[in-house]
Design a protein around this motif. Structure first.
Motif, PDB file in Angstrom:
ATOM      1  N   GLN A  83       0.843  -1.186   0.000  1.00  0.00           N
ATOM      2  CA  GLN A  83       0.000   0.000   0.000  1.00  0.00           C
ATOM      3  C   GLN A  83       0.886   1.246   0.000  1.00  0.00           C
ATOM      4  N   THR A  84       0.253   2.405   0.064  1.00  0.00           N
ATOM      5  CA  THR A  84       1.003   3.650  -0.116  1.00  0.00           C
ATOM      6  C   THR A  84       1.567   4.226   1.177  1.00  0.00           C
ATOM      7  N   ASP A  85       1.484   3.481   2.282  1.00  0.00           N
ATOM      8  CA  ASP A  85       2.070   3.953   3.535  1.00  0.00           C
ATOM      9  C   ASP A  85       3.563   4.228   3.346  1.00  0.00           C
ATOM     10  N   ALA A  86       4.023   5.326   3.917  1.00  0.00           N
ATOM     11  CA  ALA A  86       5.449   5.641   3.866  1.00  0.00           C
ATOM     12  C   ALA A  86       6.190   4.753   4.863  1.00  0.00           C
TER      13      ALA A  86
ATOM     14  N   PHE B 228       5.587  -6.814  -7.455  1.00  0.00           N
ATOM     15  CA  PHE B 228       4.972  -5.945  -6.456  1.00  0.00           C
ATOM     16  C   PHE B 228       3.733  -5.283  -7.053  1.00  0.00           C
ATOM     17  N   ARG B 229       2.605  -5.409  -6.360  1.00  0.00           N
ATOM     18  CA  ARG B 229       1.357  -4.822  -6.836  1.00  0.00           C
ATOM     19  C   ARG B 229       0.775  -3.896  -5.779  1.00  0.00           C
ATOM     20  N   LYS B 230       0.414  -2.693  -6.210  1.00  0.00           N
ATOM     21  CA  LYS B 230      -0.115  -1.696  -5.274  1.00  0.00           C
ATOM     22  C   LYS B 230      -1.625  -1.849  -5.111  1.00  0.00           C
ATOM     23  N   PHE B 231      -2.086  -1.804  -3.848  1.00  0.00           N
ATOM     24  CA  PHE B 231      -3.506  -1.934  -3.529  1.00  0.00           C
ATOM     25  C   PHE B 231      -3.965  -0.723  -2.716  1.00  0.00           C
ATOM     26  N   ASN B 232      -5.275  -0.474  -2.726  1.00  0.00           N
ATOM     27  CA  ASN B 232      -5.831   0.658  -1.989  1.00  0.00           C
ATOM     28  C   ASN B 232      -6.111   0.348  -0.529  1.00  0.00           C
TER      29      ASN B 232
ATOM     30  N   LEU C  16      11.192   6.914  -2.535  1.00  0.00           N
ATOM     31  CA  LEU C  16       9.874   6.667  -1.941  1.00  0.00           C
ATOM     32  C   LEU C  16       8.786   7.415  -2.710  1.00  0.00           C
ATOM     33  N   ALA C  17       9.063   8.663  -3.076  1.00  0.00           N
ATOM     34  CA  ALA C  17       8.091   9.455  -3.829  1.00  0.00           C
ATOM     35  C   ALA C  17       7.830   8.821  -5.197  1.00  0.00           C
ATOM     36  N   LYS C  18       8.890   8.332  -5.822  1.00  0.00           N
ATOM     37  CA  LYS C  18       8.742   7.690  -7.132  1.00  0.00           C
ATOM     38  C   LYS C  18       7.943   6.396  -7.023  1.00  0.00           C
ATOM     39  N   THR C  19       8.142   5.663  -5.924  1.00  0.00           N
ATOM     40  CA  THR C  19       7.493   4.366  -5.736  1.00  0.00           C
ATOM     41  C   THR C  19       6.060   4.494  -5.229  1.00  0.00           C
ATOM     42  N   LEU C  20       5.837   5.430  -4.294  1.00  0.00           N
ATOM     43  CA  LEU C  20       4.549   5.530  -3.607  1.00  0.00           C
ATOM     44  C   LEU C  20       3.688   6.708  -4.039  1.00  0.00           C
TER      45      LEU C  20
END
Length: 337
Positions: free
Chosen positions: A35-38, A60-64, A259-263
């Motif tokens: 997820q998008t948590d830092a 790696f797959r991003k989820f909400n 981190l900004a690029k990834t998240l």
């Protein structure tokens, strides 16, 4: 004729060897939901360190939300995921067999209830009659409901919308809702036109503690425990760096930029979000206060208490006698290499 047979034998042998290598390579693939948590360890998603350390090809797959990740684990599409304790309690109560092997963070100030400027909310006493939102079955949703209950209110007194974070941000900015219990990047967005009314840590202190964790499908955990140890080792490496070298994680650092690029968001936002985390060292995680201790495990107790609350709210139909089987300190032991 003998030469022909020998060539054929050699060819079949080579094909068999190639097939074996292909099969072995196929077994070294894993899908990880995040997820998008830092988190400091998210740098290892961006730079490939997780794959290098484990020897696996990692998708790696991003989820909400954690609920979405658990649905993907249940379907077999995802083997490892980053989730919160509330969807964790709900999923295991419904029969999903997973194991938490690393606690990423515990209730801190990285999650909070933000109320909109002009909403008329100045204190907790002003929440009655207001419209609030949180991501479905998330730790924030759990804590928001627990907060409302602690104030002697019900969902008849406070309208609670269970909607994804992007919709919370949009509704907040339009003025459709008065507040949202969220994590970054939504937390940063809401604070632009609102203020923090109460943090996750403060709700935890009122009796509703939460945690976020890396979990594995139980079948994968039993098949390759060394992967989990190596994966946890990478998280340890980045957490230790964050604790010992703050300059390497500042707004102008390579880590913040990655981190900004990834998240998403900006390096400045990511660096600020990291300072809100409440992290646990590996030895504390492995203790009975958290992942160790079997029935006395603190994490297992939080899961059961959360499930009990969710049942009272009609979110789950059953509370298990114990949740100890869903947490393990084994990955915090150094890999055998």
């Amino acid at each position: 004729m003998k030469l022909h047979k020998a060539l054929l034998a050699g060819l079949f042998g080579a094909l068999s060897l190639a097939a074996a290598f292909t099969a072995q390579a196929a077994e070294k693939k894993v899908v990880v939901g995040y997820q998008t948590d830092a988190l400091p360890s998210s740098v290892a998603i961006g730079n490939g360190d997780f794959a290098k350390a484990t020897g696996y090809e990692i998708d790696f797959r991003k989820f909400n939300s954690g609920a979405d990740i658990f649905a993907a684990i249940a379907s077999g599409d995802v083997q490892i995921g980053y989730v919160g304790s509330s969807p964790f309690a709900a999923a295991t109560s419904r029969g999903l067999d997973v194991k938490a092997f690393y606690l990423s963070s515990i209730s801190g100030i990285d999650e909070a209830l933000v109320v909109r400027n002009g909403s008329g909310i100045e204190t907790l006493a002003d929440l009655k009659g207001k419209k609030l939102a949180a991501a479905p079955v998330s730790t924030d949703h759990y804590q928001l409901l627990a907060l409302i209950k602690s104030l002697g209110l019900t969902e008849k007194d406070v309208q609670v919308f269970a909607i994804p974070q992007p919709q919370i941000v949009a509704g907040f900015n339009r003025g459709d809702i008065d507040g949202g219990f969220v994590w970054d990047p939504a937390l940063t967005e809401l604070k632009k036109n609102g203020k923090v009314l109460i943090t996750s840590k403060e709700v935890a202190d009122k009796g509703a503690p939460t945690f976020s964790a890396w979990v594995s499908a139980a079948s994968f955990a039993s098949k390759d425990p060394e992967f989990l140890k190596k994966f946890a080792g990478v998280v340890n490496k980045y957490y230790a760096s964050f604790e010992s070298d703050k300059a390497a994680w500042g707004p102008d650092s390579d880590n913040a930029k990655l981190l900004a690029k990834t998240l998403g968001g900006t390096p400045e936002q990511q660096a600020a979000a990291l300072t809100n985390l409440s992290l646990l060292t590996p030895d504390v995680q492995a203790s009975s206060a958290w992942l160790g201790g079997g029935e006395k495990s603190g994490a297992a107790k939080i899961l059961k208490d959360t499930a009990t609350f969710l049942k009272e709210q009609g979110k789950v139909s059953e509370v298990l006698p114990s949740y100890a089987a869903f947490v393990t300190p084994d990955a915090l032991v150094a890999p055998s290499n």
